[in-house]
Write an enzyme that holds these catalytic residues in place. Structure first.
Site, mmCIF file in Angstrom:
data_model
loop_
_atom_site.group_PDB
_atom_site.id
_atom_site.type_symbol
_atom_site.label_atom_id
_atom_site.label_comp_id
_atom_site.label_asym_id
_atom_site.label_seq_id
_atom_site.Cartn_x
_atom_site.Cartn_y
_atom_site.Cartn_z
ATOM 1 N N GLN A 270 27.106 9.827 -24.051
ATOM 2 C CA GLN A 270 27.358 8.515 -24.129
ATOM 3 C C GLN A 270 28.802 8.446 -24.221
ATOM 4 O O GLN A 270 29.548 7.353 -23.708
ATOM 5 C CB GLN A 270 26.740 7.916 -25.298
ATOM 6 C CG GLN A 270 26.775 6.548 -25.558
ATOM 7 C CD GLN A 270 26.296 5.788 -24.332
ATOM 8 O OE1 GLN A 270 25.014 6.210 -23.953
ATOM 9 N NE2 GLN A 270 26.720 4.802 -23.492
ATOM 10 N N HIS A 273 30.886 7.798 -21.106
ATOM 11 C CA HIS A 273 31.101 6.388 -20.361
ATOM 12 C C HIS A 273 32.302 5.783 -20.051
ATOM 13 O O HIS A 273 33.047 5.497 -19.062
ATOM 14 C CB HIS A 273 30.110 5.471 -20.857
ATOM 15 C CG HIS A 273 28.603 5.665 -20.131
ATOM 16 N ND1 HIS A 273 28.665 5.385 -18.989
ATOM 17 C CD2 HIS A 273 27.577 5.869 -20.907
ATOM 18 C CE1 HIS A 273 27.170 5.713 -18.913
ATOM 19 N NE2 HIS A 273 26.588 5.828 -19.857
ATOM 20 N N GLU A 339 22.191 0.073 -28.727
ATOM 21 C CA GLU A 339 21.724 -0.187 -27.163
ATOM 22 C C GLU A 339 20.654 1.004 -26.602
ATOM 23 O O GLU A 339 19.407 0.888 -26.665
ATOM 24 C CB GLU A 339 22.750 0.086 -26.313
ATOM 25 C CG GLU A 339 22.295 -0.106 -24.835
ATOM 26 C CD GLU A 339 23.586 0.250 -23.933
ATOM 27 O OE1 GLU A 339 24.755 0.595 -24.247
ATOM 28 O OE2 GLU A 339 23.545 -0.050 -22.610
ATOM 29 N N HIS A 340 21.162 2.475 -27.196
ATOM 30 C CA HIS A 340 20.293 3.463 -27.235
ATOM 31 C C HIS A 340 19.810 3.970 -28.365
ATOM 32 O O HIS A 340 21.108 4.329 -29.222
ATOM 33 C CB HIS A 340 20.808 4.461 -26.086
ATOM 34 C CG HIS A 340 21.277 4.010 -24.786
ATOM 35 N ND1 HIS A 340 22.605 3.876 -24.529
ATOM 36 C CD2 HIS A 340 20.485 3.865 -23.712
ATOM 37 C CE1 HIS A 340 22.654 3.160 -23.305
ATOM 38 N NE2 HIS A 340 21.384 3.420 -22.594
ATOM 39 N N ASP A 373 18.307 6.913 -18.319
ATOM 40 C CA ASP A 373 19.679 6.500 -17.424
ATOM 41 C C ASP A 373 19.235 6.509 -16.308
ATOM 42 O O ASP A 373 19.710 5.834 -15.172
ATOM 43 C CB ASP A 373 20.821 7.262 -17.820
ATOM 44 C CG ASP A 373 21.259 6.868 -19.169
ATOM 45 O OD1 ASP A 373 21.020 5.790 -19.918
ATOM 46 O OD2 ASP A 373 22.360 7.728 -19.773
ATOM 47 N N HIS A 432 3.679 -44.087 -22.983
ATOM 48 C CA HIS A 432 2.982 -42.820 -23.068
ATOM 49 C C HIS A 432 1.458 -43.284 -23.380
ATOM 50 O O HIS A 432 0.525 -42.701 -22.815
ATOM 51 C CB HIS A 432 3.715 -41.975 -24.040
ATOM 52 C CG HIS A 432 4.958 -41.289 -23.751
ATOM 53 N ND1 HIS A 432 5.834 -41.870 -23.378
ATOM 54 C CD2 HIS A 432 4.924 -39.978 -23.480
ATOM 55 C CE1 HIS A 432 6.871 -40.774 -22.740
ATOM 56 N NE2 HIS A 432 6.341 -39.607 -23.080
HETATM 57 P P1 NAD Z 1 33.529 -3.228 -12.133
HETATM 58 O O1 NAD Z 1 32.797 -3.301 -10.914
HETATM 59 O O2 NAD Z 1 32.804 -3.728 -13.474
HETATM 60 O O3 NAD Z 1 35.074 -4.276 -11.953
HETATM 61 C C1 NAD Z 1 35.960 -4.012 -10.950
HETATM 62 C C2 NAD Z 1 36.535 -5.385 -10.520
HETATM 63 O O4 NAD Z 1 37.004 -5.926 -11.542
HETATM 64 C C3 NAD Z 1 37.547 -5.193 -9.199
HETATM 65 O O5 NAD Z 1 36.969 -5.593 -8.305
HETATM 66 C C4 NAD Z 1 38.488 -6.463 -9.727
HETATM 67 O O6 NAD Z 1 37.851 -7.951 -9.102
HETATM 68 C C5 NAD Z 1 38.270 -6.670 -11.110
HETATM 69 N N1 NAD Z 1 39.607 -6.542 -11.976
HETATM 70 C C6 NAD Z 1 40.190 -5.215 -12.429
HETATM 71 N N2 NAD Z 1 41.230 -5.498 -12.840
HETATM 72 C C7 NAD Z 1 41.589 -6.763 -12.990
HETATM 73 C C8 NAD Z 1 42.541 -7.593 -13.366
HETATM 74 N N3 NAD Z 1 43.795 -7.141 -13.910
HETATM 75 N N4 NAD Z 1 42.340 -9.223 -13.364
HETATM 76 C C9 NAD Z 1 41.319 -9.638 -12.514
HETATM 77 N N5 NAD Z 1 40.024 -8.885 -12.137
HETATM 78 C C10 NAD Z 1 40.191 -7.510 -12.182
HETATM 79 O O7 NAD Z 1 33.956 -1.833 -12.412
HETATM 80 P P2 NAD Z 1 34.997 -1.216 -13.390
HETATM 81 O O8 NAD Z 1 36.103 -1.822 -14.034
HETATM 82 O O9 NAD Z 1 35.093 0.275 -13.296
HETATM 83 O O10 NAD Z 1 33.914 -1.369 -14.954
HETATM 84 C C11 NAD Z 1 32.789 -0.910 -14.858
HETATM 85 C C12 NAD Z 1 32.172 -1.439 -16.370
HETATM 86 O O11 NAD Z 1 30.486 -1.100 -15.999
HETATM 87 C C13 NAD Z 1 32.655 -0.575 -17.568
HETATM 88 O O12 NAD Z 1 32.906 -1.602 -18.452
HETATM 89 C C14 NAD Z 1 31.117 0.363 -17.954
HETATM 90 O O13 NAD Z 1 31.196 0.368 -19.028
HETATM 91 C C15 NAD Z 1 30.180 -0.708 -17.427
HETATM 92 N N6 NAD Z 1 29.073 0.140 -16.888
HETATM 93 C C16 NAD Z 1 27.946 -0.163 -17.310
HETATM 94 C C17 NAD Z 1 26.641 0.611 -17.089
HETATM 95 C C18 NAD Z 1 25.427 0.192 -17.329
HETATM 96 O O14 NAD Z 1 24.550 0.290 -16.616
HETATM 97 N N7 NAD Z 1 25.099 -0.246 -18.524
HETATM 98 C C19 NAD Z 1 26.852 1.829 -16.143
HETATM 99 C C20 NAD Z 1 28.224 2.043 -15.889
HETATM 100 C C21 NAD Z 1 29.235 1.185 -15.918
#
Ligand code: NAD
Length: 443
Positions: A270, A273, A339-340, A373, A432
């Site tokens: 975890q 992540h 969550e988990h 997962d 009614h």
């Molecule tokens: P993301 O796809 O969530 O976000 C990417 C997008 O964020 C970009 O395309 C852009 O549009 C936007 N962005 C980035 N910086 C910005 C800024 N300064 N201003 C405006 N927009 C901006 O990808 P990520 O950022 O890598 O985040 C992934 C998230 O998903 C993490 O928070 C992670 O914890 C979560 N996650 C959840 C799971 C799940 O299934 N629960 C699995 C993996 C990841």
């Protein structure tokens, strides 16, 4: 001293030696970045998509995802084979996971209900799929075909007519082949090559080339989460969302029967992540040497991980609570609502009876969270940040709505009509009352 400073260790609390306030404060999640700031960034992005559609979507993708060569924001099915070239082992892994997730979610289908509440008064409930769903698969640095499966398979099983997947493209303008393959398997109509608030807005309002959807599901960073909240609050958008989302978290309950190496590996899976992830260990009646064995494993295994720096960040705000009894452990866990929840204790199955709040439970030493997962069949899109107190994780029901119907005979209307007319009289809704009295030919 250098060794001590570098040691990757969770802060330890012995609950019998602390006040409730200290334990509660220790279990507080790291606070989220100011949501007002994030909303102020997302609002103009959403407005740009509403007013300028595809052109704005492409501009924002060029800017945020560096995919400057991208000329069309949508990839439509059928997806070309050339975009889903994968190693046979990867295909097999996706296929096995797909099938397990399909089986478990297909079993969640409920049957229509028909109940005669009074003679001649028949009430029914039946379900229909939400017609159009938008599934956000985070991009950024990670490749997340598992999220495409977890969101897409139940949509397919539910029978949603239109499945649209959105995911930020790589800098070369492409989507990872794993996601294209998953999209193909779940029968997605298109993949929107965009991320963040702009992708959410495109799904909520539609653009020249992006299909508007009725519900948006899926995790993402704070921009994605904020945009989902904004569009779901806009009555003109007519779109709902799955649930509020925060950083991922795990709570492991371990007793003297637990294998220290297994416990440490679950905490670390975890922690890797993200630096904002939180991991909690509740140790039930462990001796000093048993606690040390887990801590030693944690430190050693962490240092062998490619993502050790992320782990270090997450472990900084993670804790161990040492308690005396399993009841105390479960009370703390239910308050935290993880969550988990991983139960590495003797008779773990029995302990499940004590679980009140959790997104998903992993029972016994042979059930690492990783199986849930990816491949066991349960969903990994789960409520974080304590929302397990009132939300379920993504499931078949997330893609379905229930419709009720009533069907009365004349006798049925005679049986229930008196109550209806009296309540209509009390509420002073005369039309009614008359809709009944006129049919029954009474005053
Ligand atoms: P993301 O796809 O969530 O976000 C990417 C997008 O964020 C970009 O395309 C852009 O549009 C936007 N962005 C980035 N910086 C910005 C800024 N300064 N201003 C405006 N927009 C901006 O990808 P990520 O950022 O890598 O985040 C992934 C998230 O998903 C993490 O928070 C992670 O914890 C979560 N996650 C959840 C799971 C799940 O299934 N629960 C699995 C993996 C990841």
């Amino acid at each position: 001293a250098g060794f001590q400073n570098d040691r990757i260790a969770m802060k330890r609390y012995i609950t019998s030696k602390e006040t409730h306030e200290v334990v509660d404060a220790a279990l507080k999640r790291p606070s989220q970045r100011s949501s007002e700031k994030i909303i102020a960034i997302c609002n103009p992005i959403i407005e740009a998509i509403k007013t300028r559609g595809d052109a704005a979507l492409l501009e924002l993708t060029h800017k945020f995802d560096k995919a400057t060569s991208l000329t069309s924001p949508v990839l439509r099915a059928p997806f070309p084979e050339s975009l889903m070239q994968l190693a046979p082992a990867t295909i097999e892994a996706i296929d096995i996971s797909f099938e397990n997730i399909r089986k478990f979610h297909a079993a969640q289908q409920d049957k229509p209900l028909v109940v005669e509440t009074m003679p001649g008064v028949v009430c029914s409930r039946f379900s229909r799929p939400i017609e159009r769903v938008g599934l956000y698969v985070p991009g950024g640095t990670a490749v997340l075909p598992s999220t495409a499966l977890m969101l897409g398979v139940p949509a397919m099983v539910a029978g949603c007519k239109k499945i649209v997947i959105a995911s930020p493209p790589r800098p070369d303008g492409s989507v990872t082949p794993e996601i294209v393959y998953a999209a193909h398997k779940v029968g997605a109509e298109s993949i929107v090559l965009a991320g963040g608030a702009q992708a959410v807005a495109a799904l909520a309002y539609g653009t020249e080339s992006v299909s508007k959807v009725d519900k948006i599901l899926g995790p993402g960073n704070q921009f994605v989460t904020a945009a989902k909240m904004i569009v779901s609050n806009d009555t003109n958008a007519g779109v709902s969302i799955d649930m509020p989302a925060g950083p991922s978290e795990v709570l492991v309950v371990a007793d003297a029967f637990a294998n220290p190496a297994f416990v440490a590996s679950d905490l670390l899976s975890q922690a890797e992540h993200g630096v904002d992830s939180q991991v909690i260990l509740i140790a039930v009646g462990l001796s000093e040497s048993q606690l040390f064995a887990i801590e030693d494993e944690l430190h050693n295994q962490a240092n062998a991980l490619p993502r050790v720096d992320i782990v270090r960040g997450a472990i900084e705000h993670s804790i161990t609570l040492v308690v005396d009894t399993i009841n105390e452990a479960m009370e703390l866990s239910n308050n935290y609502a993880p969550e988990h929840l991983i139960l590495q204790v003797e008779n773990a199955e029995k302990v499940v009876d004590l679980v009140q709040n959790a997104g998903s439970v992993f029972i016994g030493q042979w059930t690492p969270e990783s199986v849930g997962d990816y491949s066991a069949g349960v969903n990994h899109s789960l409520p974080t940040f304590g929302y397990a107190k009132q939300y379920s994780g993504v499931n078949l029901g997330s893609y379905i709505k229930h419709i009720t119907s009533s069907n009365l005979t004349k006798e049925g209307l005679r049986n229930v009509g008196g109550a209806v007319m009296e309540l209509a009289r009390v509420e002073e809704l005369e039309a009614h009352r008359r809709a009944v009295s006129l049919r029954l030919g009474v005053a």
